[in-house]
Scaffold this active site. Structure first.
Site, PDB file in Angstrom:
ATOM      1  N   LYS A 120     -82.952 -29.262  75.809  1.00 37.36           N
ATOM      2  CA  LYS A 120     -82.554 -28.157  74.920  1.00 37.36           C
ATOM      3  C   LYS A 120     -81.321 -27.461  75.500  1.00 37.36           C
ATOM      4  CE  LYS A 120     -84.545 -24.048  72.637  1.00 37.36           C
ATOM      5  NZ  LYS A 120     -85.773 -23.247  72.422  1.00 37.36           N
ATOM      6  N   SER A 136     -87.181 -22.062  67.732  1.00 37.05           N
ATOM      7  CA  SER A 136     -85.791 -22.325  68.033  1.00 37.05           C
ATOM      8  C   SER A 136     -85.527 -23.720  68.606  1.00 37.05           C
ATOM      9  CB  SER A 136     -85.262 -21.268  69.010  1.00 37.05           C
ATOM     10  OG  SER A 136     -85.875 -21.424  70.294  1.00 37.05           O
ATOM     11  N   SER A 159     -91.360 -21.054  69.973  1.00 37.63           N
ATOM     12  CA  SER A 159     -90.191 -21.914  69.745  1.00 37.63           C
ATOM     13  C   SER A 159     -90.386 -23.397  70.042  1.00 37.63           C
ATOM     14  CB  SER A 159     -89.000 -21.406  70.559  1.00 37.63           C
ATOM     15  OG  SER A 159     -88.460 -20.260  69.944  1.00 37.63           O
TER      16      SER A 159
END
Lengths: 487, 139
Positions: free
Chosen positions: A72, A147, A171
């Site tokens: 990420k 997210s 997330s």
């Protein structure tokens, strides 16, 4: 098809030779990413060099050898642009790697690239990204959640074997649910946060996404364990997975509040059907109450915004990323850099956080919210006196259309309503697929959330793995999947 | 434009109200009349929103201000439901971390090189971060 009882998991991906499949994997990422927007960057050259170096090491010393993964964009990876999908960090190349990245590499897993996300983790749709949105492989007109939007989409589309994400208020779990894969947020401190770009330090957790829970167990074993560079990491050795178990005798609590207003009846029905399946497998299922659940979302947004305003104060155009000169004064430069570099949601969170921490409001807002947080944690403590795990929906809704919530922050915040309680209490929580719902011309996945007592990460994962041995939902593939690719 | 100005004024009044209301919160919910009255029409130069933006070192352009204020007010109003809850006797939960002392030994250990860190800065000079001149008047 389903494997029953305690049959050990054979991770077929581990049998592949990395050097043989790496080029195919990179080609698939390149082929799919134009449609998905899951990757912020594809690090082909770096991946080749890492795989070559890994091939020199004895395979038995690399428990994740043969697995591909994605990082990420808020986890530092040395030499790679790590911008947390924010313009304020454009061009910033991390000078060191996060503990989670370091440990994945040392375990023999090969990273293919960096995944897209909501800026700094501020969002539940993947749309708050300076890099553009990510699309859901089940229906390209819909959001993959966020997210960790790119991480979930990449795993769902079969582009990587697992992905590293971060979970502050849901997330990892919410996008995993919306994309039909498994996503795990460990107990707070289980995976060290060193090298994770901070959003809210008392809530941030590095998490793992994969199709199979048993793969998450293997990855967690490699990533967990104390790190002296993170003073909040758990002072425990790496976690060893529990022996495979069945659902027989497992005491499952079902929080009544997790099925109340705002939960799509189709989602509720799907999770209830999964619970009935667990019961048929021998689990003991009963309803209970978590009375402070409805305060979790406002409590979370006070606490998380306050911590974010403090953590994001460092983006001042001096030490990292981009600078906007403004009127030429130091103060003008800082204000111009932040105002132009942070996106609309980041600006809103930072302003909200500054407000609730400001003189005269600190006790009334921030400290009050921390006391509510204690009440929420106590709800869980009481619940775990009589059950082993809690199960309910992960997301109140199915994957929504891109653009449907961008104009309304409260509608976006509602996406976290079922995931923030475990975050506030620091508990381990897992989302696993539990069915599909037809909407229009698309089948959309539903996720069920397993929450365990503090520190009981291995139990939560063992339950999720037992569920996957007893069911087939995690095998459902989206229309856009690498297995359909010619390469 | 007139509507947008009116919206902005309403939103900013709501922010003032939220601030004033919550200022009255302590350990118990209050239903009394001790809340200070919200200003009828807050001066744009001295609103609570301006104060938050100043602390956050942010500037919101005039054309975006009405929308920003509206959303900011709505979020603050959603926070106000926390007020319903009697939190007396509860200790603040600042972190779920169970570690109480994680101070390391005061020993020199390897760290990142200065040049490596400066390489990530937008501007560096002679081994230092470079910023606009702050002392001496002229730039």
């Amino acid at each position: 098809m389903s494997r029953s009882g305690a049959e050990p998991f054979a991770d077929r991906a581990l049998e592949r030779a990395p050097e043989r499949t790496l080029e195919q994997a990179l080609a698939r990422v390149a082929e799919f990413n134009g449609r998905l927007g899951a990757f912020a960057s594809i690090e082909a050259q770096r991946a080749r060099a890492i795989a070559a170096a890994q091939a020199e090491v004895e395979a038995s010393a690399q428990p994740l050898r043969g697995l591909s993964f994605a990082v990420k964009a808020n986890l530092c990876w040395r030499g790679v642009e790590t911008n947390a999908a924010s313009a304020v960090l454009a061009g910033y190349r991390a000078p060191y790697s996060a503990t989670a990245v370091e440990r994945a590499l040392a375990s023999g897993a090969t990273p293919l690239g960096v995944t897209n996300m909501d800026e700094f983790g501020f969002g539940s749709s993947g749309e708050n990204s300076a890099l553009g949105p990510t699309r859901n492989p089940w229906d390209l007109s819909r959001s993959p959640g966020g997210s960790s939007s790119g991480a979930a989409a990449a795993v769902a589309a079969g582009l990587v074997d697992f992905a590293l994400g971060s979970d502050t208020g849901g997330s990892v779990r919410q996008p995993a649910a919306l994309c039909g894969v498994s996503g795990f947020k460990p107990s707070y401190g289980r995976i060290p946060r060193w090298g994770l770009i901070a959003f809210a330090s008392s809530l941030d957790c590095v998490g793992i996404l994969a199709r199979e829970v048993e793969r998450i167990e293997r990855v967690l074993a490699a990533l967990s364990g104390e790190d002296p560079r993170d003073g909040t990491s758990l002072a425990e050795p790496p976690l060893t997975p529990l022996a495979p178990r069945s659902l027989r005798g497992l005491r499952i609590g079902v929080p009544r509040e997790h099925f109340e207003a705002g939960v799509d009846p189709r989602v509720a029905q799907c999770v209830r059907a999964a619970l009935a399946h667990c019961e048929r497998e021998g689990a003991l299922v009963r309803e209970l109450e978590l009375p402070h659940t409805r305060y979790a979302s406002p409590c979370y947004y006070v606490v998380a915004s306050a911590e974010a305003s403090s953590n994001l104060a460092r983006y001042d155009g001096v030490r990292y990323g981009a600078r906007v000169e403004g009127d030429g004064t130091l103060q003008g430069m800082i204000e111009a850099t932040r105002s132009r570099g942070l996106g609309p949601e980041a600006r809103r969170r930072v302003a909200l956080g500054s407000f609730v921490l400001s003189s005269g409001y600190y006790e009334a807002w921030y400290v009050h919210a921390l006391k509510v947080r204690r009440a929420i944690a106590r709800d869980f403590e009481r619940a775990f006196e009589s059950v082993d795990v809690l199960v309910g929906p992960t997301s109140p809704t199915l994957a929504f259309e891109l653009g449907a919530r961008t104009e309304d922050p409260l509608a976006m915040y509602a996406a976290d309503v079922l995931t923030t309680p475990a975050s506030l209490a620091g508990l381990p929580a897992l989302s696993t697929p539990c069915g599909l719902v037809r909407e229009g011309s698309a089948d959309l996945p539903v996720g069920m959330q397993w929450i365990g007592p503090a520190g009981a990460d291995a139990l939560v994962l063992a339950c999720g793995a037992a569920w996957q041995r007893a069911s087939e939902h995690h095998r459902a593939l989206p229309p856009l999947h690498a297995s359909a690719s010619a390469s | 434009m007139e509507n947008s100005c009116a919206d902005a004024a309403r939103a900013e009044a709501a922010i003032e109200r939220c601030g004033a209301t919550l200022r009255g919160v302590s350990d118990t919910p209050r239903n009394d009349a001790r809340e200070p009255a919200a200003p009828a029409s807050p001066s744009p130069a001295s609103t609570a929103l301006d104060q938050a933006l100043r602390l956050a070192r942010l500037h919101v352009p005039e054309q975006e201000r009405a929308g920003f204020a509206r959303d900011f007010a709505r979020v603050l109003e959603s926070f106000a439901q926390l007020r319903e809850l009697d939190v007396s006797g509860l200790e603040p939960l600042r972190s779920p971390s169970t570690r109480v002392d994680s101070v390391r030994d005061d020993r020199l250990q390897p760290s990142l090189e200065r040049d490596t860190l400066l390489a990530g800065a937008p501007r560096a000079e002679d081994g230092f971060f470079s910023v606009p001149k702050t002392i001496g008047g002229e730039r």
